[in-house]
Design a protein around this motif. Structure first.
Motif, PDB file in Angstrom:
ATOM      1  N   ARG A   1       0.505  -1.412  -9.075  1.00 57.62           N
ATOM      2  CA  ARG A   1      -0.858  -1.909  -9.353  1.00 57.62           C
ATOM      3  C   ARG A   1      -1.004  -2.285 -10.823  1.00 57.62           C
ATOM      4  NH1 ARG A   1      -3.769   2.456  -5.380  1.00 57.62           N
ATOM      5  NH2 ARG A   1      -3.615   1.166  -3.493  1.00 57.62           N
TER       6      ARG A   1
ATOM      7  N   ASN B   1       0.838  -1.200   0.000  1.00 58.68           N
ATOM      8  CA  ASN B   1       0.000   0.000   0.000  1.00 58.68           C
ATOM      9  C   ASN B   1       0.876   1.256   0.000  1.00 58.68           C
ATOM     10  OD1 ASN B   1       0.930   0.328   2.641  1.00 58.68           O
ATOM     11  ND2 ASN B   1      -0.738  -0.960   3.442  1.00 58.68           N
ATOM     12  N   ARG B   2       0.215   2.388   0.090  1.00 57.77           N
ATOM     13  CA  ARG B   2       0.909   3.673   0.025  1.00 57.77           C
ATOM     14  C   ARG B   2       1.992   3.774   1.111  1.00 57.77           C
ATOM     15  NH1 ARG B   2      -0.994   8.971  -1.162  1.00 57.77           N
ATOM     16  NH2 ARG B   2       0.808  10.322  -0.936  1.00 57.77           N
TER      17      ARG B   2
ATOM     18  N   GLU C   1      -9.104  -7.066   4.373  1.00 58.45           N
ATOM     19  CA  GLU C   1      -7.951  -6.468   3.692  1.00 58.45           C
ATOM     20  C   GLU C   1      -7.781  -7.105   2.307  1.00 58.45           C
ATOM     21  OE1 GLU C   1      -4.396  -7.226   5.977  1.00 58.45           O
ATOM     22  OE2 GLU C   1      -4.411  -9.342   5.462  1.00 58.45           O
TER      23      GLU C   1
END
Ligand code: AMP
Length: 295
Positions: free
Chosen positions: A213, A116-117, A229
């Motif tokens: 992604r 993730n970020r 998640e």
């Protein structure tokens, strides 16, 4: 709780010296061979006989890792620094390459959760300071030995001679910004990054997350919802430098007993003994990568 820009490399060196003295670090000595195959000079490291016990210790500790978590809490002597509110930097206890850094989440997250970020923010905060190869072993079949989420960085160059990353000359032949790499005989997705962005790590992280992604989709690894998640639908390896990103879906952890992780796809393989070295020479390193990848 933030990494002070400009301090990582000095902290990494200081902590390494300290942890060597205290005995917390357990180096695995290797002998190196170059094995040429399919236009790449692969670096193959074989555990030296004196280090076999430590290599076994690593295996035992990582097998026990299914039950005990070595990152929560971490060994204090191995902790380098905070990186962000969500990540800290830890020395790899059983290291083959000097200054091998683990970028670990403070709270438990599954290694199979998607990146993730916050993961890319932490990775690029470190890549801004250490010109290294960032990598991620997504799942057991991708070479991960710990369930607790951890990215990794090894400083460049990987080999004392030849290109800094053995596979890099093949990647340089990829046409355009994002394309398949001619010469890689397994499923993969590759893209170039804007290297100048590394001076603004937050922007670099945002661009890298988008790229990740896109590469996941391109390589056929989907996001699946599990327990609130997003998790990977299949194992994979991710390699990230300041300049490019390579994603390789995996089918299996090893071939004829030779285990492969993300570093293998950088052209750097690791074997436990002479018999495994002979297996690599017999099959050829590129076929090893093909066998543990996806056709
Ligand atoms: P991976 O095997 O790719 O999942 O990476 C996990 C790394 O954690 C391995 O390379 C181990 O050497 C390392 N490791 C195992 N136990 C510890 C520990 N107690 N502290 C720091 N690193 C560890």
């Amino acid at each position: 709780m933030r990494l002070q820009p400009g301090t990582l490399w000095a902290q990494l060196q200081r902590r390494t010296d300290h942890a060597k003295r205290s005995g917390a670090l357990r180096p695995i000595d290797t002998e190196q061979a170059m094995v040429e195959d399919a236009g790449v000079r692969f670096l193959v490291r074989q555990v030296s006989s004196l280090s076999r016990k430590d290599a076994d210790g690593k295996r035992l500790s990582t097998q026990a890792g299914a039950a005990a978590n070595p990152f929560l809490p971490p060994e204090p002597d191995l902790v380098v620094t905070d990186i962000s509110d969500s990540h800290f930097a830890l020395l790899n206890k059983f290291y083959v390459i000097d200054h091998h850094l683990l970028i670990v989440t403070r709270r438990f997250e599954e290694q199979e959760a998607l990146l993730n970020r916050a993961d890319f923010e932490a990775l690029f905060a470190c890549l801004a300071e250490v010109d290294g190869l960032g990598f991620y072993n997504g799942g057991v079949a991708g070479g991960a030995s710990q369930r607790h989420k951890h990215l990794q960085i090894v400083p460049l160059p990987l080999a004392a001679e030849g290109p800094a990353i053995p596979i890099a000359p093949l990647l340089a032949a990829a046409p355009g910004a994002a394309a398949a790499v001619p010469g890689l005989p397994f499923r993969h997705a590759f893209a170039r990054l804007d290297a100048a962005l590394v001076r603004q790590p937050s922007q670099a992280a945002r661009a890298a997350l988008e790229c990740y992604r896109a590469l996941m989709a391109g390589a056929g690894v989907q996001a699946i919802e599990s327990g609130g998640e997003l998790r990977q639908s299949a194992p994979y390896n991710l390699l990230v430098t300041r300049e490019w990103m390579l994603l390789v879906p995996r089918s299996t952890e090893s071939v004829e007993g030779v285990a492969v992780n993300a570093l293998g796809y950088a052209g750097s393989l690791f074997v436990r003994d002479a018999a495994q070295m002979a297996t690599i020479r017999k099959l050829g390193p590129m076929r090893v990568l093909q066998a543990v990848g996806v056709a």
